[in-house]
Scaffold this motif. Structure first.
Motif, mmCIF file in Angstrom:
data_model
loop_
_atom_site.group_PDB
_atom_site.id
_atom_site.type_symbol
_atom_site.label_atom_id
_atom_site.label_comp_id
_atom_site.label_asym_id
_atom_site.label_seq_id
_atom_site.Cartn_x
_atom_site.Cartn_y
_atom_site.Cartn_z
ATOM 1 N N ASP A 173 -4.357 -28.527 7.186
ATOM 2 C CA ASP A 173 -4.927 -29.957 6.692
ATOM 3 C C ASP A 173 -3.664 -31.086 6.779
ATOM 4 O O ASP A 173 -3.910 -32.126 7.155
ATOM 5 N N GLU A 174 -2.590 -30.471 6.359
ATOM 6 C CA GLU A 174 -1.275 -31.309 6.507
ATOM 7 C C GLU A 174 -0.919 -31.752 7.786
ATOM 8 O O GLU A 174 -0.609 -32.854 8.126
ATOM 9 N N LEU A 175 -1.036 -30.944 8.571
ATOM 10 C CA LEU A 175 -0.538 -30.823 10.155
ATOM 11 C C LEU A 175 -1.643 -31.968 10.799
ATOM 12 O O LEU A 175 -1.267 -32.580 11.465
ATOM 13 N N SER A 176 -2.837 -31.689 10.293
ATOM 14 C CA SER A 176 -3.928 -32.716 11.024
ATOM 15 C C SER A 176 -3.921 -33.914 10.490
ATOM 16 O O SER A 176 -3.749 -34.941 11.263
ATOM 17 N N GLU A 177 -3.287 -34.249 9.101
ATOM 18 C CA GLU A 177 -3.203 -35.489 8.761
ATOM 19 C C GLU A 177 -1.810 -36.087 9.217
ATOM 20 O O GLU A 177 -1.842 -37.314 9.621
ATOM 21 N N LEU A 178 -0.674 -35.281 9.405
ATOM 22 C CA LEU A 178 0.542 -35.890 9.873
ATOM 23 C C LEU A 178 0.262 -36.195 11.266
ATOM 24 O O LEU A 178 1.020 -37.365 11.768
ATOM 25 N N LEU A 179 -0.383 -35.394 12.166
ATOM 26 C CA LEU A 179 -0.341 -35.638 13.539
ATOM 27 C C LEU A 179 -1.356 -36.398 13.948
ATOM 28 O O LEU A 179 -1.826 -37.001 15.272
ATOM 29 N N ALA A 180 -2.491 -36.832 13.065
ATOM 30 C CA ALA A 180 -3.545 -37.766 13.310
ATOM 31 C C ALA A 180 -4.574 -37.164 14.429
ATOM 32 O O ALA A 180 -4.993 -37.936 15.501
ATOM 33 N N LEU A 181 -4.739 -35.686 14.080
ATOM 34 C CA LEU A 181 -5.732 -35.129 15.060
ATOM 35 C C LEU A 181 -7.202 -35.452 14.614
ATOM 36 O O LEU A 181 -7.532 -35.304 13.487
ATOM 37 N N PRO A 182 -7.986 -35.154 15.792
ATOM 38 C CA PRO A 182 -9.329 -35.488 15.707
ATOM 39 C C PRO A 182 -9.857 -33.867 14.974
ATOM 40 O O PRO A 182 -9.309 -32.934 14.992
ATOM 41 N N LYS A 183 -10.901 -34.074 14.143
ATOM 42 C CA LYS A 183 -11.590 -32.889 13.504
ATOM 43 C C LYS A 183 -11.641 -31.773 14.528
ATOM 44 O O LYS A 183 -12.166 -32.030 16.014
ATOM 45 N N GLY A 184 -11.398 -30.439 14.204
ATOM 46 C CA GLY A 184 -11.322 -29.323 15.354
ATOM 47 C C GLY A 184 -10.281 -29.090 16.193
ATOM 48 O O GLY A 184 -10.183 -28.190 16.959
#
Length: 186
Positions: free
Chosen positions: A145-156
């Motif tokens: 979750d923190e990496l998704s937030e940091l890198l502004a990744l789309p869901k999945g």
């Protein structure tokens, strides 16, 4: 076929050791050189016997060394080579949890060569780029979750491999992930 020399000649007894070969060991010993030389010399004179009896015993010399060391560490002694614990500045290093706003429930261990275990993979003939974070203990979901937030990744685009427990991110983000983990003191 008879041999002229015995086969196991290396098992024969050795002669007595030479006392001069042990002089380098005396540097770390409490025994004095005069005692060793006097005890090993075949012609011991009465003068050397008197000097042997006047030398302090090893326990007496050890007690004197301890007393001298205690005097050297005295805080009132300004010429002390060893500073007292009061004179040393206290350096407190903050823990990784105290530096972050929220508590981390995961840990990323380093490799034996002291690198972070973040790897770039290319699959499907080099068309599919993946970044993998390995050696995760604890809550891998929080790291994902923190990496998704940091890198502004789309869901999945960030997921956990259910077999290995590695966090896999679509795309090559090794440098950003390494900087993030180093900022968290991993």
């Amino acid at each position: 076929m008879a041999l002229s020399q015995p086969v196991l000649s290396f098992l024969r007894p050795l002669g007595p050791p030479n006392p001069s070969s042990f002089r380098h060991l005396l540097r770390f010993s409490t025994a004095s050189r005069s005692r060793l030389e006097a005890s090993t010399s075949p012609l011991s004179t009465p003068a050397t016997a008197a000097s042997i009896s006047s030398t302090p015993s090893p326990t007496q010399s050890r007690d004197a060394d301890i007393a001298a060391a205690e005097a050297a560490t005295d805080a009132d002694n300004p010429t002390s080579p060893i500073p007292s614990s009061k004179a040393l500045p206290s350096k407190r290093f903050p823990s990784p949890a105290s530096q972050t706003q929220k508590e981390l429930r995961f840990h990323v261990a380093r490799t034996p060569s002291n690198f972070l275990p973040v790897y770039k993979d290319a699959k499907a003939g080099g068309n599919k780029h993946l970044t993998t974070v390995r050696k995760i203990s604890g809550d891998a979901t929080q790291l994902k979750d923190e990496l998704s937030e940091l890198l502004a990744l789309p869901k999945g685009h960030a997921f956990i491999n259910p077999v290995t427990g590695h966090v896999v991110v679509k795309g090559w983000y090794k440098d950003q992930i390494v900087k993030y983990l180093e900022s968290k003191n991993f």
